[in-house]
Design a protein around this motif. Structure first.
Motif, PDB file in Angstrom:
ATOM      1  N   MET A  71      -3.799 -39.204  18.365  1.00 35.16           N
ATOM      2  CA  MET A  71      -2.764 -38.709  17.463  1.00 35.16           C
ATOM      3  C   MET A  71      -1.941 -37.654  18.184  1.00 35.16           C
ATOM      4  SD  MET A  71      -2.962 -36.899  13.667  1.00 35.16           S
ATOM      5  CE  MET A  71      -2.760 -38.359  12.631  1.00 35.16           C
ATOM      6  N   HIS A  72      -0.643 -37.659  17.954  1.00 37.44           N
ATOM      7  CA  HIS A  72       0.265 -36.683  18.540  1.00 37.44           C
ATOM      8  C   HIS A  72      -0.237 -35.277  18.242  1.00 37.44           C
ATOM      9  CE1 HIS A  72       3.936 -34.511  19.396  1.00 37.44           C
ATOM     10  NE2 HIS A  72       4.542 -35.629  19.775  1.00 37.44           N
ATOM     11  N   ARG A  73      -0.253 -34.393  19.263  1.00 32.93           N
ATOM     12  CA  ARG A  73      -0.803 -33.046  19.129  1.00 32.93           C
ATOM     13  C   ARG A  73      -0.186 -32.273  17.958  1.00 32.93           C
ATOM     14  NH1 ARG A  73      -2.405 -29.192  23.201  1.00 32.93           N
ATOM     15  NH2 ARG A  73      -1.609 -30.593  24.809  1.00 32.93           N
ATOM     16  N   LEU A  74       1.137 -32.271  17.872  1.00 32.09           N
ATOM     17  CA  LEU A  74       1.803 -31.483  16.835  1.00 32.09           C
ATOM     18  C   LEU A  74       1.654 -32.121  15.454  1.00 32.09           C
ATOM     19  CD1 LEU A  74       5.055 -30.413  18.731  1.00 32.09           C
ATOM     20  CD2 LEU A  74       2.878 -29.204  18.533  1.00 32.09           C
ATOM     21  N   VAL A  75       1.592 -33.457  15.412  1.00 28.47           N
ATOM     22  CA  VAL A  75       1.346 -34.142  14.139  1.00 28.47           C
ATOM     23  C   VAL A  75      -0.040 -33.762  13.622  1.00 28.47           C
ATOM     24  CG1 VAL A  75       1.006 -36.380  13.039  1.00 28.47           C
ATOM     25  CG2 VAL A  75       2.856 -36.092  14.657  1.00 28.47           C
ATOM     26  N   HIS A  76      -1.008 -33.738  14.515  1.00 30.17           N
ATOM     27  CA  HIS A  76      -2.385 -33.400  14.148  1.00 30.17           C
ATOM     28  C   HIS A  76      -2.446 -32.010  13.532  1.00 30.17           C
ATOM     29  CE1 HIS A  76      -6.733 -32.451  14.929  1.00 30.17           C
ATOM     30  NE2 HIS A  76      -6.852 -33.702  14.533  1.00 30.17           N
ATOM     31  N   ILE A  99       0.399 -42.169  15.634  1.00 35.34           N
ATOM     32  CA  ILE A  99      -0.720 -42.419  16.533  1.00 35.34           C
ATOM     33  C   ILE A  99      -0.270 -43.339  17.655  1.00 35.34           C
ATOM     34  CG2 ILE A  99      -2.479 -42.124  14.743  1.00 35.34           C
ATOM     35  CD1 ILE A  99      -2.722 -45.206  14.661  1.00 35.34           C
ATOM     36  N   LYS A 100      -1.036 -43.320  18.729  1.00 34.60           N
ATOM     37  CA  LYS A 100      -0.747 -44.182  19.878  1.00 34.60           C
ATOM     38  C   LYS A 100      -2.019 -44.914  20.261  1.00 34.60           C
ATOM     39  CE  LYS A 100       1.368 -44.073  24.474  1.00 34.60           C
ATOM     40  NZ  LYS A 100       1.961 -43.194  25.515  1.00 34.60           N
ATOM     41  N   GLU A 101      -1.918 -46.220  20.413  1.00 35.50           N
ATOM     42  CA  GLU A 101      -3.086 -47.035  20.745  1.00 35.50           C
ATOM     43  C   GLU A 101      -3.470 -46.833  22.210  1.00 35.50           C
ATOM     44  OE1 GLU A 101      -4.629 -51.544  19.688  1.00 35.50           O
ATOM     45  OE2 GLU A 101      -2.486 -51.153  19.923  1.00 35.50           O
ATOM     46  N   ARG A 102      -4.769 -46.651  22.451  1.00 33.94           N
ATOM     47  CA  ARG A 102      -5.252 -46.505  23.815  1.00 33.94           C
ATOM     48  C   ARG A 102      -5.368 -47.872  24.479  1.00 33.94           C
ATOM     49  NH1 ARG A 102      -7.944 -41.465  24.786  1.00 33.94           N
ATOM     50  NH2 ARG A 102      -9.438 -42.494  26.172  1.00 33.94           N
ATOM     51  N   ALA A 114      -2.260 -50.659   7.918  1.00 31.14           N
ATOM     52  CA  ALA A 114      -2.180 -49.199   7.897  1.00 31.14           C
ATOM     53  C   ALA A 114      -1.984 -48.645   9.304  1.00 31.14           C
ATOM     54  CB  ALA A 114      -3.447 -48.612   7.271  1.00 31.14           C
ATOM     55  N   LEU A 115      -2.726 -49.181  10.253  1.00 27.52           N
ATOM     56  CA  LEU A 115      -2.594 -48.732  11.643  1.00 27.52           C
ATOM     57  C   LEU A 115      -1.227 -49.095  12.206  1.00 27.52           C
ATOM     58  CD1 LEU A 115      -6.166 -49.647  12.935  1.00 27.52           C
ATOM     59  CD2 LEU A 115      -5.234 -47.349  12.637  1.00 27.52           C
TER      60      LEU A 115
END
Length: 337
Positions: free
Chosen positions: A218-223, A207-210, A197-198
């Motif tokens: 998570m992308h600001r606009l996606v959120h 999403i972007k892994e830290r 899923a990830l």
């Protein structure tokens, strides 16, 4: 040849079970003297199309973003307000499609960047309305919808069909803070399913892994977009109950729980179920503050909990009486010794 927005690999490479139609890939031309360029938001699809010949398109920087905005605006003087321009590009996270959409809005409404920012900052609903406006683009077919919110909605629907757990994670993350999301905070699943899923969410760039590999952004606009598409009430009951022995865990979850409560107070419908879940979360947050020695904050949380539980469960319910006892303890801690 360019195949744009080729996000659904199955359309190209799988036969339609309900008809006798062949795969679309069979109709694509082939020549050793030419090539086909596929553009896609899905890394899995890109790998299936091109194998090792995948080219990542990195995010553009501030300088290129400003240049794109300047090129797209009719009134170049709008960029004279440098602080507003920088703030706008930061909100749009330098996303080219969003920048073009903003430029189209400013051109059509003869508006200033400051006025656009004022509308943008009113509420998340205002953001979605702005990002949902279609705009003319001569480089696209007239029937193709191009607003930012629409492109993400299409991706989200594809994820729902392909990986329901990934879609559930999107809904869950939309209810908590968009940054530093602990992997272990996500709804439980088998390790294999969670990993898949990830992987899906990362391949769509949701999403972007830290750096740590154990948390995500998570992308600001996606959120913002997913907040308005789906509200997952299970988030309210996901936070771990605070104890001294698991302090490191709930300290990491704490900002997400606080964000969830703030979101609830501004938007989530107050059904009996959500009131019970909110009371449970407030109770846990009250004890987090109590353990941290923040007794005034604990008192405020326990008062809210008690008010909700009296309304939903009644004054004599054992759970209500437990909250009353917790409130008394927080008040006692504040009493001068």
């Amino acid at each position: 040849m360019i195949v744009n927005n080729a996000n659904d690999f199955e359309i190209f490479c799988c036969n339609n079970k309900d008809s006798r139609s062949s795969r679309l890939s069979e109709y694509l031309p082939f020549s050793t003297l030419s090539a086909i360029l596929f553009t896609t938001r899905d890394r899995k699809a890109a790998t299936k199309y091109a194998g090792s010949d995948v080219i990542d398109i990195n995010e553009i920087n501030n300088k290129k973003s400003k240049k794109l905005l300047q090129k797209s605006l009719q009134n170049k003087q709008l960029l004279n307000n440098d602080s507003s321009t920088i703030k706008l590009l930061k909100l749009l996270v330098n996303l080219p499609l969003a920048i073009m959409q903003v430029a189209a809005y400013l051109n059509a409404n003869v508006s200033t960047i400051a006025e656009y920012l004022r509308i943008y900052n009113e509420s998340s609903n205002s953001v979605i309305k702005l990002l949902s406006k279609d705009f003319k683009d001569v480089k696209r077919y007239p029937s193709i919808k191009n607003p930012v919110a629409t492109t993400w909605l299409i991706s989200f629907q594809q994820i729902q069909d392909r990986d329901p757990l990934a879609a559930n994670y999107i809904a869950f993350i939309s209810c908590i803070k968009k940054q530093n999301i602990p992997r272990d905070l996500l709804p439980p699943a088998s390790e294999f399913n969670k990993k898949e899923a990830l992987k899906t969410l990362k391949s769509f760039r949701f999403i972007k892994e830290r750096v740590s590999g154990r948390s995500y952004n998570m992308h600001r606009l996606v959120h913002t977009a997913t907040q308005n598409y789906s509200v997952n009430q299970k988030t309210l009951s996901q936070i771990t109950s605070p104890q001294h022995k698991n302090r490191a865990v709930w300290i990491m979850y704490l900002p997400h729980a606080q964000y969830t409560i703030a979101s609830f107070n501004t938007g989530l419908s107050r059904t009996k179920e959500t009131k019970e879940l909110l009371a449970r979360l407030l109770y846990n947050l009250g004890w987090c503050s109590q353990i941290n020695g923040q007794y005034a904050e604990a008192e405020a949380m326990h008062r809210q909990t008690l008010q909700l539980q009296e309304t939903v469960l009644g004054k004599d319910h054992p759970v209500t009486l437990r909250s009353m006892n917790s409130l008394a303890l927080s008040l006692d801690r504040q009493r001068p010794k």
